[in-house]
Design an enzyme around this catalytic site. Structure first.
Site, mmCIF file in Angstrom:
data_model
loop_
_atom_site.group_PDB
_atom_site.id
_atom_site.type_symbol
_atom_site.label_atom_id
_atom_site.label_comp_id
_atom_site.label_asym_id
_atom_site.label_seq_id
_atom_site.Cartn_x
_atom_site.Cartn_y
_atom_site.Cartn_z
ATOM 1 N N CYS A 1 0.834 -1.205 0.000
ATOM 2 C CA CYS A 1 0.000 0.000 0.000
ATOM 3 C C CYS A 1 0.871 1.257 0.000
ATOM 4 O O CYS A 1 1.680 1.454 0.902
ATOM 5 C CB CYS A 1 -0.924 0.005 1.206
ATOM 6 S SG CYS A 1 -1.878 1.523 1.351
ATOM 7 N N CYS B 1 0.231 3.676 3.293
ATOM 8 C CA CYS B 1 0.646 3.331 4.651
ATOM 9 C C CYS B 1 1.933 4.100 4.961
ATOM 10 O O CYS B 1 2.645 4.527 4.057
ATOM 11 C CB CYS B 1 0.891 1.824 4.757
ATOM 12 S SG CYS B 1 -0.608 0.859 5.038
ATOM 13 N N ASN C 1 -14.110 8.828 -2.194
ATOM 14 C CA ASN C 1 -14.720 7.643 -2.785
ATOM 15 C C ASN C 1 -14.421 6.502 -1.840
ATOM 16 O O ASN C 1 -13.275 6.297 -1.468
ATOM 17 C CB ASN C 1 -14.103 7.301 -4.145
ATOM 18 C CG ASN C 1 -14.330 8.384 -5.174
ATOM 19 O OD1 ASN C 1 -15.356 9.042 -5.171
ATOM 20 N ND2 ASN C 1 -13.363 8.568 -6.062
ATOM 21 N N HIS D 1 -8.738 7.133 2.517
ATOM 22 C CA HIS D 1 -8.222 8.399 1.995
ATOM 23 C C HIS D 1 -9.288 9.091 1.151
ATOM 24 O O HIS D 1 -10.242 8.463 0.706
ATOM 25 C CB HIS D 1 -6.966 8.169 1.142
ATOM 26 C CG HIS D 1 -7.245 7.540 -0.191
ATOM 27 N ND1 HIS D 1 -7.613 6.216 -0.343
ATOM 28 C CD2 HIS D 1 -7.215 8.059 -1.449
ATOM 29 C CE1 HIS D 1 -7.794 5.955 -1.628
ATOM 30 N NE2 HIS D 1 -7.576 7.052 -2.326
HETATM 31 ZN ZN LIG Z 1 -2.343 1.334 3.634
#
Ligand SMILES: [Zn+2]
Length: 386
Positions: free
Chosen positions: A70, A73, A174, A187
């Site tokens: 990710c 992160c 979203n 986010h």
């Molecule tokens: Zn993440």
């Protein structure tokens, strides 16, 4: 709130928003800068008069990477992400795959026909990470963290609206793969547009027409009418009211207005700002509970299809988190004096296992068909109150 402005290795800006304290944000981005091939352009649709952003470089952006990869992160255990710090509260940075850019915006080759009008896609796209917790969602945040996100939205709106060429700033989230989210880390995004979006343009025209006809402000009259009618009210605070709009497009759609008309988030007063986090969190939490139990006779019939029949009926039907879009409408920098700041929150899910897709009539004609009565949607949204 403490704000620390930093820069990533490739020159993109990254801003930490922390609660007041002495946290030092000095982590640097060790990644070798990759050459940016960012050349978004705007093309004017000669038939409808709407600007369309063409951003071909976005085809290469990450698509649902595994959690271990990710990019939102924090940087930990030798893995470097978009956020150099080992932990963070709220962080905002320039999108690596922006639809609009202040750097090297492209432009289609000149055409001999005036019908083919283009402009550089100048603007800015930012990512707002609400928490370092990969598995959380906005609804899981504490009120103080939601207030810090609000601080960030307010600061970004002020900063971005001041950039040359920016006409309006749009903060949104979203949520959910069904909406098309490519990164599950909690986010949101902020777009700073160099043009008026079609929806904002239409809202301005409607409000101007209403003012000319009645001498009143449309948003103020609408809020007063919904508060008087009550059937579609979802939640009322001291400074905010949420309701399902009279002609809702989406199965579950809520509009949240401040009682005092203001153009944008930075114009909110201290009392309005103080109340907003609890109200916003409550709306998101209600959305997550919408499909936990059958809403009424009609929805119960929907919910008892082949997938749910084994439960024996009647009991709670836990479903995946409700996908939603949370869209903050703010007045543009100039010419939006009649507009009111408001949130439009909606889901494409119409039953536990059914979705509303924009098909022939919506995508083909911009003419919505809604399968849920707005008054029934409001009733359901009141039922699932905390
Ligand atoms: Zn993440």
């Amino acid at each position: 709130m403490r704000k620390t402005v930093t820069e990533l290795a490739d020159g993109r800006e990254l801003v930490y928003y922390d609660p007041d304290g002495d946290e030092v944000r000095d982590a640097t981005d060790p990644r070798p800068p990759e050459p940016a091939a960012v050349r978004p352009e705007l093309r004017l649709d000669p038939v409808l008069g709407d600007w369309v952003t063409v951003a071909a470089h976005r085809q290469g952006r990450p698509y649902r990477p595994p959690a271990g990869d990710c990019p939102l992160c924090p940087s930990r255990g030798g893995r470097s992400t978009e956020i150099p710090a080992a932990d963070y509260h709220v962080v905002v940075f320039e999108n690596r795959f922006p639809s609009l850019s202040t750097q090297g915006a492209g432009r289609a080759p000149d055409s001999p026909s005036p019908l083919f009008r283009t402009e550089p896609g100048t603007g800015r796209c930012e990512v707002v990470c609400f928490t370092s917790d990969h598995d959380a969602s906005f609804a899981d945040l504490s009120e103080s963290r939601a207030a810090l996100v609000l601080d960030a939205w307010i600061d970004r709106t002020t900063e971005l609206a001041a950039l040359p060429g920016v006409r309006q700033v749009y903060c949104f989230e979203n949520r959910g793969a069904e909406i098309g989210v490519t990164l599950p880390h909690p986010h949101g995004q902020i777009y700073a547009y160099p043009f008026l979006t079609p929806r904002t343009g239409k809202m301005i025209a409607r409000a101007a027409e209403y003012r000319a006809r009645t001498g009143h402000n449309l948003a103020e009259d609408l809020l007063a009418a919904e508060r008087l009618d009550r059937r579609r009210l979802v939640l009322t605070g001291t400074h905010w009211t949420a309701f399902v709009p009279f002609a809702a497009r989406w199965p579950y759609e809520v509009h949240l207005y401040p009682h005092r008309r203001v153009p944008d988030l930075p114009a909110l007063g201290p009392a309005e700002r103080a109340e907003l986090p609890s109200i916003y969190l409550e709306l998101l939490r209600r959305f997550d509970r919408l499909f936990d139990t059958p809403a009424d006779g009609e929805d119960a019939a929907d919910g008892n299809g082949t997938d749910d029949g084994a439960d024996g009926g009647g009991g709670p039907t836990p479903s995946a988190p409700t996908p939603y879009i949370a869209a903050w409408h703010q007045a543009p920098r100039h010419g939006g004096g009649e507009l009111s700041l408001h949130l439009e929150l909606f889901t494409i899910r119409r039953a536990a296992n059914k979705f509303k897709f924009l098909a022939g009539v919506e995508s083909g004609q911009d003419a919505f068909v809604n399968d849920v009565l707005p008054e029934a949607a409001a009733r359901r949204l009141r039922e699932v109150a905390s």
